[in-house]
Write a protein that holds these residues in place. Structure first.
Motif, short mmCIF file in Angstrom:
data_model
loop_
_atom_site.label_atom_id
_atom_site.label_comp_id
_atom_site.label_asym_id
_atom_site.label_seq_id
_atom_site.Cartn_x
_atom_site.Cartn_y
_atom_site.Cartn_z
N THR A 116 0.87 -1.44 -0.14
CA THR A 116 -0.05 -0.17 -0.01
C THR A 116 0.78 1.21 0.14
OG1 THR A 116 -0.67 0.53 2.64
CG2 THR A 116 -1.80 -1.21 1.65
N ASP A 117 2.17 1.33 0.53
CA ASP A 117 3.03 2.71 0.50
C ASP A 117 2.38 3.43 1.73
OD1 ASP A 117 5.52 3.76 0.11
OD2 ASP A 117 4.40 4.94 -1.12
N GLU A 118 1.58 2.67 2.77
CA GLU A 118 1.50 2.90 3.90
C GLU A 118 2.01 2.76 4.79
OE1 GLU A 118 -2.99 4.29 2.91
OE2 GLU A 118 -2.82 2.41 3.01
N ARG A 119 2.42 3.46 5.97
CA ARG A 119 2.75 3.47 6.86
C ARG A 119 1.70 3.42 8.38
NH1 ARG A 119 6.13 5.49 11.43
NH2 ARG A 119 6.91 7.38 9.34
N TRP A 120 1.12 2.55 8.72
CA TRP A 120 0.57 3.29 9.94
C TRP A 120 1.12 3.00 11.62
CZ3 TRP A 120 -5.35 3.30 9.73
CH2 TRP A 120 -5.77 3.12 8.11
N CYS A 121 1.54 3.72 11.56
CA CYS A 121 2.39 4.18 12.78
C CYS A 121 1.38 3.78 13.87
CB CYS A 121 3.21 5.10 13.30
SG CYS A 121 4.76 5.37 14.14
#
Length: 133
Positions: A116-121
């Motif tokens: 997803t090219d996302e980082r859920w931090c």
């Protein structure tokens, strides 16, 4: 999904002071201090405040940012996203859709090799891990 609503006094009674600070006051735990930062256990990550399923270990990856990182929630409806303009920045805040507790922030376009090219931090203190059987 049935919403969970409690009074501030009920949340304070249910949560530890640190859990309350992060989950109900949108605080952040110290980097590299959370119990799930480096966890490799297979299972389901749930909201510590209400128990709703939020993430699966299959979507967890090592971002080396100091907090557990996921590339997507387990269900698109599990988490709500809000614009966060606190601390002189513009970020995307992630909250539990069931109880509106603060989880962390979502960042995109950082170049991680994820689908997803996302980082859920996400703050460890916002989660509980239910290991797979």
């Amino acid at each position: 999904m049935e919403k969970v609503t409690r009074t501030d006094a009920q949340w304070r009674e249910l949560l530890s002071p640190e859990e309350y600070r992060v989950l109900r006051q949108a605080g952040t735990e110290a980097p590299f201090a959370g119990e799930y930062t480096d966890t490799k256990t297979v299972g389901v990550y749930r909201c510590r405040a209400c128990g709703a399923e939020l993430f699966r270990s299959a979507a967890k990856f090592e971002s080396h940012c100091g907090w557990p990182s996921f590339y997507e929630p387990s269900d698109g409806d599990a988490v709500t996203l809000l614009e966060d303009r606190s601390h002189g920045m513009v970020r995307v805040e992630a909250r539990c859709a069931r109880c509106d507790s603060h989880l962390g922030h979502v960042f995109t376009g950082e170049g991680y090799d994820t689908p997803t090219d996302e980082r859920w931090c996400i703050n460890s203190v916002s989660l509980t891990l239910e290991p797979a059987q």
